[in-house]
Design an enzyme around this catalytic site. Structure first.
Site, PDB file in Angstrom:
ATOM      1  N   ASN A 114       9.735   4.776  16.759  1.00 36.82           N
ATOM      2  CA  ASN A 114       8.797   4.831  17.875  1.00 36.82           C
ATOM      3  C   ASN A 114       7.700   3.775  17.679  1.00 36.82           C
ATOM      4  OD1 ASN A 114       7.546   6.201  15.668  1.00 36.82           O
ATOM      5  ND2 ASN A 114       6.166   7.172  17.094  1.00 36.82           N
ATOM      6  N   CYS A 134       4.651   3.605  16.688  1.00 33.45           N
ATOM      7  CA  CYS A 134       3.787   3.580  15.488  1.00 33.45           C
ATOM      8  C   CYS A 134       4.546   3.683  14.187  1.00 33.45           C
ATOM      9  CB  CYS A 134       2.751   4.687  15.582  1.00 33.45           C
ATOM     10  SG  CYS A 134       1.564   4.394  16.877  1.00 33.45           S
ATOM     11  N   GLU A 163       6.378   6.038  12.693  1.00 31.74           N
ATOM     12  CA  GLU A 163       6.550   7.250  11.883  1.00 31.74           C
ATOM     13  C   GLU A 163       7.792   8.056  12.241  1.00 31.74           C
ATOM     14  OE1 GLU A 163       4.721   8.914  15.544  1.00 31.74           O
ATOM     15  OE2 GLU A 163       4.510   7.082  14.372  1.00 31.74           O
TER      16      GLU A 163
END
Length: 814
Positions: A332, A334, A336
């Site tokens: 995704n 970011c 994580e």
């Protein structure tokens, strides 16, 4: 049936964020629900999914305590019925094929006492700040959109049809409030053959620009642009173009980018060897590169601008629970959440600071909180309205959830443990191990009553001997940008960014914002003073402040007090017991060297992280010079007799002609009607007049001052697009905006006015800015790394957890 809920207590900042981003509004834009309404709306919507399963899970263990507060209604609304029907049709064959939907509704009515208890437990979980789900769930649960996931990964195959199908699907996801990740590694390199047309391919980076432009045009959920992650394997032939594609900070602005690193590449870096580049179309080796030189280029660009990050692809796939369904190629936005193509993530974060009692972790209370959160997230999967059928199919196959944490820095302060200490790193591993064990236990229990995720028989957990598991993954440490503000706690597993900072309010008054725990400690130990708080706000840190006890200096550590190695060690400690990945930023001071960034990348690989992101303060405040000339040549513009009225440092505006032609327009601003007159010379904007309010007022004075400065810039020859860009998007105290273009302030109105003229075709050029563009602030950050927020204009914006986050207004962008 009615139920009384305890009132929600939250900080003024938290309430501001809720009002700005989460609470429902009526047709006139007025807030139409309270915080209690919001949490009950979400709790009721998610708890309703229990009716699809065994009644033993209906919350008989939950005791509803009488409380003075808001009275709410359990009766099902039309939207509740619609959500339940959607979930029933998705699950009818698997769970209750013997019941018609009308019988399910009858059962819901008969069991509303038990359902209300479960909803009450979810309400308390959120309203207390113990645990909060990802933002889309708070915004959309129980509302028409009903899209509850924060992030998605879409496939990009090597065909024009696939590329533009993904582009269309990304637009739909952004419109629903989600972010998207893409791997562009399957696309053939630039100048490769295209047999169907006899032409040549343009390569992955060119298509990233197409995706970027489409994202620019789509408002995410009607409020902000979407976020994207772009990943390219390090062995793709276009990898050098990809690594450097964001050196121009105005290009591909709606993407975070990460290089997909392989174990073979890292071994080649260690061995100072070359490695092969493979054409994904033919699978042939087409060239080789020196691994260490490529690694140094990644480091150089990350030092310059914070991008690219790195993702360890082999490590992601070692932990892929369902390799039979495909390889993990992207994450995704970011980083994580590694996901298969068409997967989505449902996330929540536990506020660890709420589980510290008497200087230690309250393990007995933390365990049930984890189990309740996993129950909530599993229900959320059923209540979710997915934007694409392919996403729904993949999510239901794996039922991945991600429970993480926030408030870690606050927890350490409560336990008087320095962030950069062996004890803190050891405790991080212990806490995350406990959370994962409790989460897995909850998932196993639900599998016994609800069934395992459909792909379980072919999964890695099944091969390792597990008999049942409800969710393919259970833990993720995600960014907690705005939800940590709502919970009034520190972000994720990040250290505090600053102990105190200064916020400018009305009439240029300075308000000192101090970390509540530090202020409490300062008052309790007798060293609090306004002067000391101002000194700390100036520097952001308490280390090396002679007036403070050494233990206080160590416990109240900030991001810049902590060496990069401790940042990575903390990330690795949490990663060791996290199914998915960990969102964290290693913050560097501006003076950091390239070697510091290289060491972080190496250490992240050595310690088992799945990726890492760095940010050096001030690195995005300037345009990096990449072509032509030496640094000496670029030191200052040279005199140009044809175009410069003076020498560098003494430029003077050209003389104003006696007569100019122009036009006047009106703008509605938060401070009233603003009348703007723009005069031109030979079609070039040359002069601006601005009038608002009565003569003699402060508002009129600063408005006139802005107009004079704009006029001076235009008469010197500054690009009017640059002038408009500097003013566009500056927020004020009512930064939600007024009018159809959501004017936020007087400067914003002037910026919009100038850009409207330039876009009209009467100016020299048409701007590429959309109506959601924000200004490019070039003001240098303070020593502690704060930057100007594009929403509220305060110098309270930081880079953390892979995102930009404002302490003052809750603005966040990833």
């Amino acid at each position: 049936m009615t139920l009384q809920l305890p009132e929600v207590t939250m900080s003024a900042n938290a309430l501001t964020v809720l009002k700005k981003r989460y609470l429902k509004r009526d047709d006139q834009g007025n807030t139409a629900e309270s915080p209690e309404d919001l949490f009950w709306r979400v709790a009721k919507n998610i708890a309703l999914m229990d009716i699809l399963y065994h009644p033993d899970l209906f919350g008989k263990d939950i005791e509803v305590q009488p409380a003075l507060g808001q009275e709410v209604d359990w009766d099902l609304s039309p939207h509740d019925v619609a959500t339940l029907r959607m979930a029933y049709e998705r699950k009818s064959e698997e769970i209750k094929p013997q019941l018609s939907f009308s019988q399910v509704l009858e059962l819901a009515e008969a069991q509303k006492g038990q359902l209300s208890r479960r909803a009450y437990s979810f309400y308390i979980m959120m309203a207390s700040g113990d645990c909060l789900p990802n933002s889309p769930a708070l915004m959309n649960a129980g509302r028409d959109l009903q899209q509850l996931s924060a992030c998605f990964v879409l496939p990009v195959e090597d065909s024009m049809a696939s590329i533009f199908d993904s582009l269309k699907n990304a637009a739909l996801i952004h419109q629903s409030g989600g972010g998207t990740g893409f791997a562009f590694s399957r696309l053939r390199p630039k100048n490769d053959v295209v047999r169907s047309t006899g032409g040549v391919a343009s390569g992955p980076v060119s298509f990233m620009r197409v995706f970027n432009a489409a994202t620019e045009a789509v408002k995410q959920g009607g409020t902000r642009r979407g976020a994207n992650m772009g990943i390219l394997r390090v062995d793709h032939p276009d990898i050098l173009d990809f690594i450097t594609c964001k050196r121009d900070t105005t290009d591909i602005t709606n993407f975070n980018i990460s290089v997909g690193i392989t174990n073979a590449f890292m071994e080649a870096v260690t061995d100072n060897a070359e490695y092969p580049l493979v054409n994904p179309r033919s699978q042939e080796v087409v060239a080789t590169l020196h691994a260490r030189e490529v690694f140094e280029l990644i480091v150089e660009c990350a030092w310059e601008s914070g991008e690219p990050g790195i993702v360890f692809l082999d490590r992601l796939n070692e932990d892929n629970p369902t390799p039979a369904l495909g390889d993990i190629e992207s994450t995704n936005p970011c980083g994580e959440q590694p996901l298969l193509p068409y997967e989505a993530c449902c996330l929540a974060s536990i506020n660890l600071a709420h589980f510290v009692r008497d200087g230690t972790i309250d393990w007995e209370r933390l365990g049930p909180a984890v189990r309740r959160a996993i129950h909530f997230l599993d229900n959320l999967i059923d209540a979710n309205k997915y934007p694409l059928a392919e996403i729904e199919d993949m999510v239901v196959q794996n039922r991945k959830v991600g429970l993480g944490v926030m408030g870690w820095a606050d927890s350490l302060i409560k336990m008087t443990l320095p962030y950069d200490s062996e004890a803190a790193v050891k405790l991080a591993g212990e806490i995350m191990l406990f959370i994962r064990e409790e989460a897995v236990a909850a998932s196993v229990q639900m599998a016994a009553q609800r069934g395992s995720f459909p792909a379980f028989p072919r999964s890695q957990p099944a091969k390792r001997g597990m008999k049942a598991l409800r969710n393919a993954t259970v833990t993720t440490i995600a960014p907690t940008g705005t939800i940590s503000i709502i919970a009034s706690t520190s972000s994720g597993i990040e250290p505090l960014f600053s102990i105190a900072f200064t916020r400018n309010v009305l009439d240029n008054e300075k308000l000192i914002e101090v970390n509540p725990q530090f202020e409490a400690a300062a008052r309790a130990q007798g060293f609090y003073s306004r002067e000391l708080m101002e000194e700390i706000a100036e520097h952001g840190s308490v280390r090396d402040v002679e007036a403070l006890d050494p233990e206080v200096q160590q416990v109240f550590a900030t991001s810049h007090d902590i060496t990069p190695e401790w940042h990575v060690r903390m990330q690795a400690a949490f990663q060791a017991h996290t199914d998915n990945a960990v969102s964290k930023t290693v913050n560097f001071p501006k003076k950091a060297a390239r070697e510091d960034v290289a060491r972080v990348f190496q250490l992240a690989y050595e310690l088992g992280c799945k990726g890492v992101t760095v940010y050096r303060d001030g690195s995005r405040d300037f345009q990096v010079l990449t072509v032509g000339g030496t640094s000496k040549d670029k030191a200052a513009p040279q005199d140009d007799a044809a175009g410069v009225n003076g020498t560098w440092g003494t430029l003077r505006p050209i003389s104003r002609p006696t007569r100019l032609q122009g036009f006047t327009d009106e703008k509605i601003t938060p401070l009233g009607k603003l009348f703007l007159t723009l005069n031109m010379m030979d079609g070039h904007p040359l002069e601006l007049f601005a009038q608002i309010g009565k003569a003699g007022s402060d508002v009129t004075a600063f408005t006139e001052a802005i107009a004079r400065l704009v006029s001076g810039a235009l008469r010197v020859g500054v690009d009017p697009h640059e002038v408009a860009d500097q003013l566009w998007g500056i927020g004020g105290s009512r930064s939600v905006g007024y009018g159809p273009n959501r004017v936020r302030s007087v400067p914003d109105a002037i910026g919009q006015f100038l850009m409207e003229y330039l876009q009209s075709g009467d100016g020299q050029a048409v701007s590429t800015l959309s109506d959601t563009e924000t200004p490019t602030h070039k003001t240098q950050a303070k020593a502690q790394g704060f930057q100007l927020c594009p929403s509220c204009g305060c110098q309270t914006l930081i880079h953390t957890e892979g995102c930009a986050k404002c302490f003052a207004c809750g603005y966040s962008e990833c």
